[in-house]
Design a protein around this motif. Structure first.
Motif, mmCIF file in Angstrom:
data_model
loop_
_atom_site.group_PDB
_atom_site.id
_atom_site.type_symbol
_atom_site.label_atom_id
_atom_site.label_comp_id
_atom_site.label_asym_id
_atom_site.label_seq_id
_atom_site.Cartn_x
_atom_site.Cartn_y
_atom_site.Cartn_z
ATOM 1 N N GLY A 180 -17.708 39.719 -2.798
ATOM 2 C CA GLY A 180 -17.919 38.486 -2.710
ATOM 3 C C GLY A 180 -19.214 38.706 -3.969
ATOM 4 N N ILE A 181 -19.428 39.624 -4.793
ATOM 5 C CA ILE A 181 -20.383 39.585 -5.529
ATOM 6 C C ILE A 181 -19.463 39.351 -6.942
ATOM 7 C CG2 ILE A 181 -22.034 40.273 -7.114
ATOM 8 C CD1 ILE A 181 -24.158 40.803 -4.849
ATOM 9 N N ALA A 182 -18.074 40.417 -6.271
ATOM 10 C CA ALA A 182 -17.727 40.694 -8.115
ATOM 11 C C ALA A 182 -16.230 39.475 -8.035
ATOM 12 C CB ALA A 182 -16.345 42.237 -7.314
ATOM 13 N N LEU A 183 -16.192 39.225 -6.980
ATOM 14 C CA LEU A 183 -15.502 37.935 -6.945
ATOM 15 C C LEU A 183 -15.925 36.800 -7.476
ATOM 16 C CD1 LEU A 183 -12.539 36.186 -6.022
ATOM 17 C CD2 LEU A 183 -13.314 35.965 -4.021
ATOM 18 N N VAL A 184 -17.351 36.381 -7.164
ATOM 19 C CA VAL A 184 -17.419 34.954 -8.293
ATOM 20 C C VAL A 184 -18.078 35.720 -9.652
ATOM 21 C CG1 VAL A 184 -20.280 33.767 -8.437
ATOM 22 C CG2 VAL A 184 -19.163 34.436 -6.069
ATOM 23 N N ARG A 185 -18.093 36.894 -10.047
ATOM 24 C CA ARG A 185 -18.244 36.838 -11.068
ATOM 25 C C ARG A 185 -17.262 36.898 -11.887
ATOM 26 N NH1 ARG A 185 -20.614 41.765 -10.688
ATOM 27 N NH2 ARG A 185 -22.786 40.950 -11.034
ATOM 28 N N LYS A 186 -16.108 37.386 -11.191
ATOM 29 C CA LYS A 186 -14.881 37.297 -11.592
ATOM 30 C C LYS A 186 -14.334 35.504 -12.562
ATOM 31 C CE LYS A 186 -10.093 37.521 -10.210
ATOM 32 N NZ LYS A 186 -9.123 37.870 -9.441
ATOM 33 N N LEU A 187 -14.705 34.628 -11.520
ATOM 34 C CA LEU A 187 -14.511 33.325 -12.215
ATOM 35 C C LEU A 187 -15.267 33.004 -12.665
ATOM 36 C CD1 LEU A 187 -14.632 31.444 -8.116
ATOM 37 C CD2 LEU A 187 -12.875 32.632 -9.097
ATOM 38 N N LYS A 188 -16.537 33.039 -12.800
ATOM 39 C CA LYS A 188 -17.585 33.360 -14.105
ATOM 40 C C LYS A 188 -16.898 33.793 -15.318
ATOM 41 C CE LYS A 188 -21.491 34.439 -16.152
ATOM 42 N NZ LYS A 188 -22.198 33.253 -16.795
ATOM 43 N N ASP A 189 -16.292 34.881 -15.148
ATOM 44 C CA ASP A 189 -15.756 35.561 -16.208
ATOM 45 C C ASP A 189 -14.855 34.587 -17.206
ATOM 46 O OD1 ASP A 189 -17.344 36.507 -16.861
ATOM 47 O OD2 ASP A 189 -15.866 39.097 -15.234
ATOM 48 N N GLU A 190 -13.459 34.288 -15.856
ATOM 49 C CA GLU A 190 -12.465 32.837 -16.296
ATOM 50 C C GLU A 190 -12.992 31.703 -17.305
ATOM 51 O OE1 GLU A 190 -9.963 34.895 -12.280
ATOM 52 O OE2 GLU A 190 -10.555 32.744 -12.072
ATOM 53 N N GLY A 191 -14.550 31.649 -17.074
ATOM 54 C CA GLY A 191 -15.230 30.671 -17.052
ATOM 55 C C GLY A 191 -15.485 29.738 -16.854
ATOM 56 N N LEU A 192 -15.803 29.383 -15.723
ATOM 57 C CA LEU A 192 -15.783 28.610 -14.406
ATOM 58 C C LEU A 192 -17.701 28.381 -14.484
ATOM 59 C CD1 LEU A 192 -14.488 26.762 -12.842
ATOM 60 C CD2 LEU A 192 -14.831 28.146 -10.705
ATOM 61 N N THR A 193 -17.770 27.206 -14.298
ATOM 62 C CA THR A 193 -19.446 27.291 -14.478
ATOM 63 C C THR A 193 -20.036 26.842 -12.823
ATOM 64 O OG1 THR A 193 -19.077 26.159 -15.857
ATOM 65 C CG2 THR A 193 -20.855 25.329 -15.108
ATOM 66 N N ILE A 194 -20.420 27.257 -12.514
ATOM 67 C CA ILE A 194 -20.991 26.944 -11.110
ATOM 68 C C ILE A 194 -22.849 26.968 -10.331
ATOM 69 C CG2 ILE A 194 -20.962 29.216 -8.934
ATOM 70 C CD1 ILE A 194 -18.778 30.476 -10.278
ATOM 71 N N ILE A 195 -22.608 26.597 -9.253
ATOM 72 C CA ILE A 195 -23.742 26.376 -8.969
ATOM 73 C C ILE A 195 -24.076 27.186 -7.966
ATOM 74 C CG2 ILE A 195 -26.317 24.458 -8.192
ATOM 75 C CD1 ILE A 195 -24.781 22.384 -10.353
ATOM 76 N N MET A 196 -25.094 27.896 -7.599
ATOM 77 C CA MET A 196 -24.751 28.625 -5.826
ATOM 78 C C MET A 196 -26.157 28.181 -5.337
ATOM 79 S SD MET A 196 -24.046 32.315 -7.518
ATOM 80 C CE MET A 196 -24.443 33.000 -5.577
ATOM 81 N N VAL A 197 -26.180 27.534 -4.438
ATOM 82 C CA VAL A 197 -27.655 27.494 -3.459
ATOM 83 C C VAL A 197 -27.187 29.360 -2.421
ATOM 84 C CG1 VAL A 197 -28.164 26.966 -1.455
ATOM 85 C CG2 VAL A 197 -27.279 25.108 -2.527
ATOM 86 N N GLU A 198 -28.128 29.678 -3.338
ATOM 87 C CA GLU A 198 -28.146 31.535 -2.495
ATOM 88 C C GLU A 198 -28.978 31.874 -1.626
ATOM 89 O OE1 GLU A 198 -26.232 33.524 -0.607
ATOM 90 O OE2 GLU A 198 -25.327 32.935 -1.951
#
Ligand SMILES: Nc1ncnc2c1ncn2[C@@H]1O[C@H](COP(=O)(O)OP(=O)(O)OP(=O)(O)O)[C@@H](O)[C@H]1O
Length: 244
Positions: A180-198
Motif C-alpha cells: 500500500g505504501i509503495a502504491l501511494v508513493r508511486k502516485l506521488k511520483d506520478e505528480g499527484l498531491t495527496i492529503i492522508m488521514v493516517e
C-alpha cells in the motif's frame, strides 16, 4: 519543494450542535506534496476531509483549490474541480466486477468516457493500481487490500489533482502495508498531491513530506513528520501529560 499552493484552507469552522469539531483550521498544501493529517480519535480530521470534499459545509472559513473558491459547493462540483477521495469504510459496488467499478467512475468525471474508450481506460487504470489480474472478479469477492486498491482506482478515475485518503492504509497486514505504501508513493511520483488521514506511523514517516496535527478541532503542529512527532504538545495530545 514545488512552491505552487494547490489547496488553501483558512478559518475553517464546523460545529455539530454544541460540539466544535473544527476550530479555525488553516493550512496550505503545495502541488506534489503528501500531507499527513494527524491527531487523536475525535480530533476533527475526517470532518476536515468532509469539508474539503463537500460532504459537509463549513459554518465559517474558506477552501480554495488552484485559486478557485470551492467552499460549500456540492460534492459533485468539488469533484469536477479536481478533488477525489476514499472513505474510512471501503465503498465499492460489490456485484460489479473491477472493470465495471472503474467504468462507473469514468462515466462521472468532467470528461466522461463510455463504451470501448471506458473499457480500455479502466483496464489501464487497473494495471496502474495492481489489479490487472482481478479485472473480471466481482468487487465483493476481492481481498480487503484489493477492495482498497479498487476504491482508490475509482477515485483516480476522476483524474484528481488532489487525492484525499481517509485511513486508506488501516487494517492491512505488514506485507499488504508495504504494498500500500509503495502504491501511494508511486502516485506521488506520478505528480499527484495527496492529503492522508493516517494513524500508521510507518506510513506517515515514509510517505509524508509534511504533517498537520489536530487536537480537539484545532491545529497544534505543522512540520515534517520528525518535527511534529517529537513535538511535546503532539505527544501530550496522543498520550496524555505524563508522556510529554
Ligand atoms: N455528523 C456528526 N454529527 C455530530 N457529531 C459529529 C459528526 N461528525 C463528527 N462528529 C463529532 O465531531 C468530532 C470530530 O470527529 P471526526 O470524525 O472528524 O474526528 P477524527 O479525528 O476523524 O476521528 P477518528 O480518528 O476517530 O476517525 C467528534 O467528537 C465526533 O463525534
Amino acid at each position: 519543494m514545488n512552491t505552487e499552493i494547490l489547496l488553501s484552507i483558512s478559518g475553517l469552522h464546523k460545529a455539530f450542535g454544541g460540539l466544535i469539531a473544527v476550530n479555525q483550521m488553516q493550512f496550505d498544501v503545495h502541488a506534489g506534496e503528501i500531507v499527513g493529517l494527524l491527531g487523536p480519535n475525535g480530533s476533527g480530521k475526517t470532518t476536515v476531509m468532509n469539508l474539503i470534499s463537500g460532504a459537509l459545509s463549513p459554518d465559517e472559513g474558506k477552501v480554495v483549490i488552484g485559486g478557485k473558491n470551492i467552499t460549500s459547493l456540492p460534492a459533485h462540483k468539488i469533484s469536477h474541480s479536481g478533488i477525489a477521495r476514499t472513505f474510512q469504510l471501503v465503498r465499492v459496488l460489490p456485484d460489479l466486477d473491477c472493470v465495471e467499478n472503474i467504468e462507473a467512475g469514468l462515466a462521472y468525471r468532467t470528461n466522461p468516457l463510455w463504451g470501448d474508450a471506458a473499457h480500455k481506460a479502466a483496464l489501464e487504470l487497473l494495471d496502474r493500481i495492481g489489479l490487472a489480474k482481478q479485472a473480471h472478479i466481482p468487487a465483493g469477492d476481492l481481498t480487503y487490500i484489493d477492495q482498497k486498491r479498487l476504491e482508490l482506482g475509482r477515485a483516480l478515475a476522476l483524474q484528481p489533482k488532489l487525492l484525499l485518503l481517509d485511513e486508506w492504509l488501516a487494517g492491512l497486514n505488514p506485507s499488504e502495508l508495504q504494498d500500500g505504501i509503495a502504491l501511494v508513493r508511486k502516485l506521488k511520483d506520478e505528480g499527484l498531491t495527496i492529503i492522508m488521514v493516517e494513524h500508521v506511523m510507518d506510513a506517515i514517516r515514509s510517505l509524508c513530506d509534511r504533517c498537520v496535527v489536530m487536537n480537539a478541532g484545532t491545529k497544534i503542529a505543522d512540520g515534517t513528520p520528525d518535527e511534529v512527532l517529537s513535538d511535546p504538545e503532539v505527544v501530550r495530545a496522543y498520550l496524555g501529560d505524563s508522556h510529554a
